[in-house]
Structure formats: C-alpha cells, structure tokens
Motif scaffolding. Structure first.
Motif, PDB file in Angstrom:
ATOM      1  N   HIS A   1       1.175  -1.011   0.183  1.00 18.21           N
ATOM      2  CA  HIS A   1       0.184  -0.276  -0.489  1.00 18.21           C
ATOM      3  C   HIS A   1       1.067   1.025  -0.011  1.00 18.21           C
TER       4      HIS A   1
ATOM      5  N   ASN B   1      -2.739   0.472  -3.909  1.00 22.27           N
ATOM      6  CA  ASN B   1      -2.721  -1.517  -3.686  1.00 22.27           C
ATOM      7  C   ASN B   1      -2.352  -2.127  -4.472  1.00 22.27           C
TER       8      ASN B   1
ATOM      9  N   ASN C   1      -3.888   6.755  -3.307  1.00 23.14           N
ATOM     10  CA  ASN C   1      -3.780   5.216  -3.149  1.00 23.14           C
ATOM     11  C   ASN C   1      -3.697   3.867  -4.348  1.00 23.14           C
TER      12      ASN C   1
END
Length: 321
Positions: free
Chosen positions: A63, A84, A82
């Motif tokens: 992450h 991921n 973000n």
C-alpha cells in the motif's frame, strides 16, 4: 479488489498468529534486494526477495499513498492517491549459481478529490529477472586450491538482468493529471540491470543493491524517465527454539529522469526521493511472513507537486525447498 486486499491482510495476520505458536529451525539469513519498478512514483525498493535467500512462492501486498497539489499556492486543490498492489511473486533456483524471480501484480488505485473519486484497477506489468550469484570463500593456508569443504567468507555478489513487460493497461488521458504515475501499467518494455553485495556474519547481515531501469517508449509515444535506485539494509537474527525473528532497517533512494512525450521532455516530471524503513520477518518451517513500514525522509517529485506519504508492505511465502 478492495475486498481482496482486506482478505489478504486478514489471512496473513492470521497465519502469523497461528505460526507463532509452533516451531522450526532457525534460518541462515541472507538478502537479495531489488527495486520493484511500477510507475514513476510507485517503486521505493520493494524488493524481489526476502531476508532468507531461499526459493519460494507467495503473496505480497503493498500500500502506497500520495498527495498531489494542482497549483502553486498552499491552498491549491489537492487529491489523495492510494496505490494498492496485490502480487503473486516467486524465486526459483535454476542451478547453484543461477535463479529467476517473477512478479505478477494486480493493481487497485484510487484518487480522491473534495467532490469526486477516480478508481482504476487491473493486471499490472509483469516483471521477470534472472540472477547470477558469486560466493567468496576463504583462501586456505599456502593459497592451495581446495574444492572440498570450502568456507564462505560471508561476502556475496549478485548480478541481475531482467525485463518488465507491458501487460498492464496504459491510459494516455491519465497522463494529463498532476501525477502521471497514476497508471495500472506503463505500456512499455523496460530493462532492469542490478548488482548487489551481501555480507552476513553470525546473527548480523548487511545488504546493498544498485539498480538502473532503462525505460522505453510505448505505443502512445510516451516514455517514463529512466530510474536509478539504491538501497542498503541491516538486519539482526533472533533465533528461538524452532523459529527465528529478524528485525531490520533500510535506507533507500530513487532518482527519476524526466518523462518524454513525442521526443520532448515534459517540464517538472523528474525528481528524487530518499526513504527510511523498519520491518521484521518471521520464519517457521515452510513459511516466511514479513512486514515493513516506510516513510520518506527527503523528496522532490514532479516539481514538488506530488508528495509521497508512506508505504506499508506485507507478505506471506511458502518455501519450496
């Protein structure tokens, strides 16, 4: 993909809890680091191997979070990004001196603004790298060559050459955003060249790696800048009756050249970042579990418009040999 992220973390934590109540033989610790190159800002020396220089197949979750500023003022609009990444990764020996690593990533990216969000997901760019290992041995008295019962000095050199394949989708319209690294893939075939030095003695070990990424132009005449990465890691092995815990610290740096489009350099698309990481690895029997947390120490990405905030990494491997 978000449900898969949560499931992966839950299973890994559960495995760590269950395994800690059993036992195995303490590992002999060595490390082969390599920077995982995804998009321009999503590397940070994630690595191709673990603290144990063994063959394995496993799952890894990464992450990463960023903040981008659209403007030159302090109160300019910002977006939260973000990254991921769920990976299937492995290391397979071909002989005593040669081995091969492979990473298959599945990307789940999101960008949030004040009033909207923009998610993208899919298969990322697959990376394959081959390694040649050279171990240094102590010289016997009288400098006689003895091929049996050679004693390692603890020093080891590894030379790697690999390729990143354009298996992930590249969307040209996303390059107009503040962070053009917000992509599932780069759309290009890139070459990786690495050299690493490892020294391990008793319970201590130090690993240093330098990697250069030669990035090519994709079909949209867009080319992410070449990248130089270097990292150094120090670990300490704490053996238990039938298992071992290995905390470590790591310093890494990534330097990026400017992005080019239609053979012209784009302004404020180069940069650098220095990271500091802490983590630990736990080995029991046929399982290796690890985690690390990374914070940037110094950075200047995309003219200061993109700020890396942190990175968290978690992996669970099954030892093949």
């Amino acid at each position: 993909m978000q449900n898969f992220n949560k499931t992966f973390i839950t299973l890994s934590i559960g495995l760590l809890y269950c395994i800690s109540s059993f036992a195995a033989c303490p590992p002999h610790l060595e490390k082969t680091f390599c920077d995982l190159c995804g998009c321009t800002t999503s590397s940070g020396s994630s690595g191709f191997g673990t603290l144990n220089n063994i063959s394995f197949i496993g799952l890894r979750y990464i992450h990463q979070s960023y903040e981008s500023r659209d403007g030159i003022f302090v109160n300019s609009p910002t977006s939260k990004e973000n990254f991921n990444t769920n990976q299937i990764w492995s290391k397979v020996p071909l002989s005593k001196k040669f081995s091969i690593n492979a990473i298959v990533p599945f990307q789940d990216l999101s960008r949030k603004r004040n009033t909207s969000s923009e998610p993208i997901s899919g298969l990322g760019d697959v990376t394959v790298i081959g390694w040649y290992q050279h171990v240094f041995y102590e010289k016997p008295e009288g400098y006689k060559v003895i091929f049996e019962n050679k004693v390692p000095t603890g020093h080891q050199l590894n030379f790697g050459l690999g390729v990143k394949l354009p298996t992930g989708e590249f969307e040209e319209e996303l390059t107009d955003r503040i962070n053009p690294g917000f992509q599932v893939g780069t759309g290009s075939v890139d070459i990786l060249a690495s050299v690493s030095h490892t020294y391990s003695k008793n319970k201590l070990g130090i690993n240093t790696l330098a990697t250069y990424y030669f990035k090519t132009e994709n079909k949209n005449e867009y080319r992410f800048g070449n990248q130089f990465s270097v990292s150094s890691n120090a670990y300490y092995n704490i053996p238990f009756t039938k298992s071992a815990l290995s905390p470590f610290i790591d310093l890494s740096a990534d330097v990026y050249d400017s992005i080019e489009q239609f053979n012209e350099q784009l302004v404020d698309t180069d940069g650098y970042i220095f990271n500091g990481s802490i983590g630990t690895e736990y080995k029991f029997d046929q399982f290796v579990l690890g985690a690390s947390y990374t914070l940037p120490l110094v950075q200047d990405l995309f003219g200061g418009d993109v700020e890396s905030q942190n990175k968290f990494l978690l992996y669970a491997n099954f030892v093949l040999n």
